[in-house]
Design a protein around this motif. Sequence first.
Motif, PDB file in Angstrom:
ATOM      1  N   ARG A  86       0.859  -1.178   0.000  1.00  0.00           N
ATOM      2  CA  ARG A  86       0.000   0.000   0.000  1.00  0.00           C
ATOM      3  C   ARG A  86       0.897   1.230   0.000  1.00  0.00           C
ATOM      4  O   ARG A  86       1.920   1.255   0.668  1.00  0.00           O
ATOM      5  N   HIS A  87       0.482   2.238  -0.778  1.00  0.00           N
ATOM      6  CA  HIS A  87       1.249   3.473  -0.845  1.00  0.00           C
ATOM      7  C   HIS A  87       0.296   4.626  -1.123  1.00  0.00           C
ATOM      8  O   HIS A  87      -0.688   4.464  -1.834  1.00  0.00           O
ATOM      9  N   THR A  88       0.606   5.789  -0.571  1.00  0.00           N
ATOM     10  CA  THR A  88      -0.212   6.970  -0.806  1.00  0.00           C
ATOM     11  C   THR A  88       0.085   7.507  -2.200  1.00  0.00           C
ATOM     12  O   THR A  88       1.247   7.729  -2.547  1.00  0.00           O
ATOM     13  N   GLU A  89      -0.968   7.671  -2.995  1.00  0.00           N
ATOM     14  CA  GLU A  89      -0.827   8.176  -4.358  1.00  0.00           C
ATOM     15  C   GLU A  89      -1.629   9.454  -4.527  1.00  0.00           C
ATOM     16  O   GLU A  89      -2.518   9.762  -3.737  1.00  0.00           O
ATOM     17  N   GLY A  90      -1.298  10.177  -5.579  1.00  0.00           N
ATOM     18  CA  GLY A  90      -2.001  11.395  -5.961  1.00  0.00           C
ATOM     19  C   GLY A  90      -1.741  11.621  -7.438  1.00  0.00           C
ATOM     20  O   GLY A  90      -1.207  10.748  -8.125  1.00  0.00           O
ATOM     21  N   GLU A 100      -4.472   6.173  -0.085  1.00  0.00           N
ATOM     22  CA  GLU A 100      -3.677   4.948  -0.127  1.00  0.00           C
ATOM     23  C   GLU A 100      -4.246   3.980  -1.160  1.00  0.00           C
ATOM     24  O   GLU A 100      -5.455   3.759  -1.213  1.00  0.00           O
ATOM     25  N   VAL A 101      -3.349   3.427  -2.003  1.00  0.00           N
ATOM     26  CA  VAL A 101      -3.720   2.488  -3.060  1.00  0.00           C
ATOM     27  C   VAL A 101      -2.882   1.226  -2.872  1.00  0.00           C
ATOM     28  O   VAL A 101      -1.705   1.302  -2.518  1.00  0.00           O
ATOM     29  N   GLU A 102      -3.476   0.068  -3.117  1.00  0.00           N
ATOM     30  CA  GLU A 102      -2.747  -1.199  -3.046  1.00  0.00           C
ATOM     31  C   GLU A 102      -2.431  -1.677  -4.452  1.00  0.00           C
ATOM     32  O   GLU A 102      -3.301  -1.717  -5.320  1.00  0.00           O
ATOM     33  N   GLN A 132       3.435   1.625 -12.344  1.00  0.00           N
ATOM     34  CA  GLN A 132       2.065   1.117 -12.526  1.00  0.00           C
ATOM     35  C   GLN A 132       1.064   2.269 -12.606  1.00  0.00           C
ATOM     36  O   GLN A 132       0.151   2.244 -13.442  1.00  0.00           O
ATOM     37  N   HIS A 133       1.235   3.268 -11.752  1.00  0.00           N
ATOM     38  CA  HIS A 133       0.351   4.434 -11.732  1.00  0.00           C
ATOM     39  C   HIS A 133       0.369   5.137 -13.088  1.00  0.00           C
ATOM     40  O   HIS A 133      -0.688   5.447 -13.648  1.00  0.00           O
ATOM     41  N   GLU A 134       1.551   5.364 -13.643  1.00  0.00           N
ATOM     42  CA  GLU A 134       1.662   6.083 -14.921  1.00  0.00           C
ATOM     43  C   GLU A 134       1.191   5.234 -16.102  1.00  0.00           C
ATOM     44  O   GLU A 134       0.555   5.746 -17.028  1.00  0.00           O
ATOM     45  N   ILE A 135       1.476   3.941 -16.087  1.00  0.00           N
ATOM     46  CA  ILE A 135       0.985   3.074 -17.167  1.00  0.00           C
ATOM     47  C   ILE A 135      -0.541   2.999 -17.118  1.00  0.00           C
ATOM     48  O   ILE A 135      -1.191   3.012 -18.169  1.00  0.00           O
ATOM     49  N   ASP A 136      -1.113   2.953 -15.917  1.00  0.00           N
ATOM     50  CA  ASP A 136      -2.577   3.036 -15.808  1.00  0.00           C
ATOM     51  C   ASP A 136      -3.077   4.275 -16.544  1.00  0.00           C
ATOM     52  O   ASP A 136      -4.043   4.208 -17.307  1.00  0.00           O
ATOM     53  N   GLN A 137      -2.430   5.426 -16.296  1.00  0.00           N
ATOM     54  CA  GLN A 137      -2.871   6.667 -16.932  1.00  0.00           C
ATOM     55  C   GLN A 137      -2.801   6.554 -18.454  1.00  0.00           C
ATOM     56  O   GLN A 137      -3.695   6.992 -19.163  1.00  0.00           O
ATOM     57  N   PHE A 142      -7.541   6.499 -14.691  1.00  0.00           N
ATOM     58  CA  PHE A 142      -7.136   7.510 -13.714  1.00  0.00           C
ATOM     59  C   PHE A 142      -7.055   6.854 -12.347  1.00  0.00           C
ATOM     60  O   PHE A 142      -7.873   5.989 -12.005  1.00  0.00           O
ATOM     61  N   TRP A 143      -6.083   7.237 -11.530  1.00  0.00           N
ATOM     62  CA  TRP A 143      -5.770   6.542 -10.280  1.00  0.00           C
ATOM     63  C   TRP A 143      -6.964   6.388  -9.342  1.00  0.00           C
ATOM     64  O   TRP A 143      -7.014   5.434  -8.552  1.00  0.00           O
ATOM     65  N   LEU A 144      -7.943   7.276  -9.412  1.00  0.00           N
ATOM     66  CA  LEU A 144      -9.129   7.163  -8.554  1.00  0.00           C
ATOM     67  C   LEU A 144      -9.869   5.853  -8.768  1.00  0.00           C
ATOM     68  O   LEU A 144     -10.533   5.343  -7.851  1.00  0.00           O
TER      69      LEU A 144
END
Length: 163
Positions: A86-90, A100-102, A132-137, A142-144
């Motif tokens: 788990r890590h805090t993302e924005g 926090e996102v897992e 992973q966050h950027e590839i999702d984008q 979107f991270w939400l």
Amino acid sequence: MTVRTILKYPDPGLSRPCGSVKVFDTALGTLAHDLLDTMRAAPGVGITAAHIGVFVRLVVLELSKEAGPRFYVNPEILSFSEETMRHTEGSVSMPGATEEVERPRKIRFRYQDIEGAFHEEDAEGFYAICMQHEIDQLDGVFWLKRLSRLKRDRLVRRWERGK
């Protein structure tokens, strides 16, 4: 280089999947450096071309000043670990909003550099989370969307009140 305007949530472009980069030329290099300047001005540690409304698969990460910036063209995840963290993302598109996102703790991914050469790399921890966050984008996620509906709705309400 140039600091570009960042799309802000809930801009529909943040849900648009990006196409592959096909041409590796000076325009791509200029875009990459504009993204770096835009990310630093935001500030952030990662940004994609989609964040500025250019829908191609380009990521810039600068996880520390010591390591410097890295550019990833057409990145794709090849494998994930079963172990998560788990890590805090924005997002630069939603300044001040974090949750926090897992995600998987480790990944293996493939990408091209600015000249078009292919690379494969393993990432773990914070680096893996950011990639992973950027590839999702790039995929229009979107991270939400990685949050439960309850957390997402609560975060959006807080963010909208704080704008």
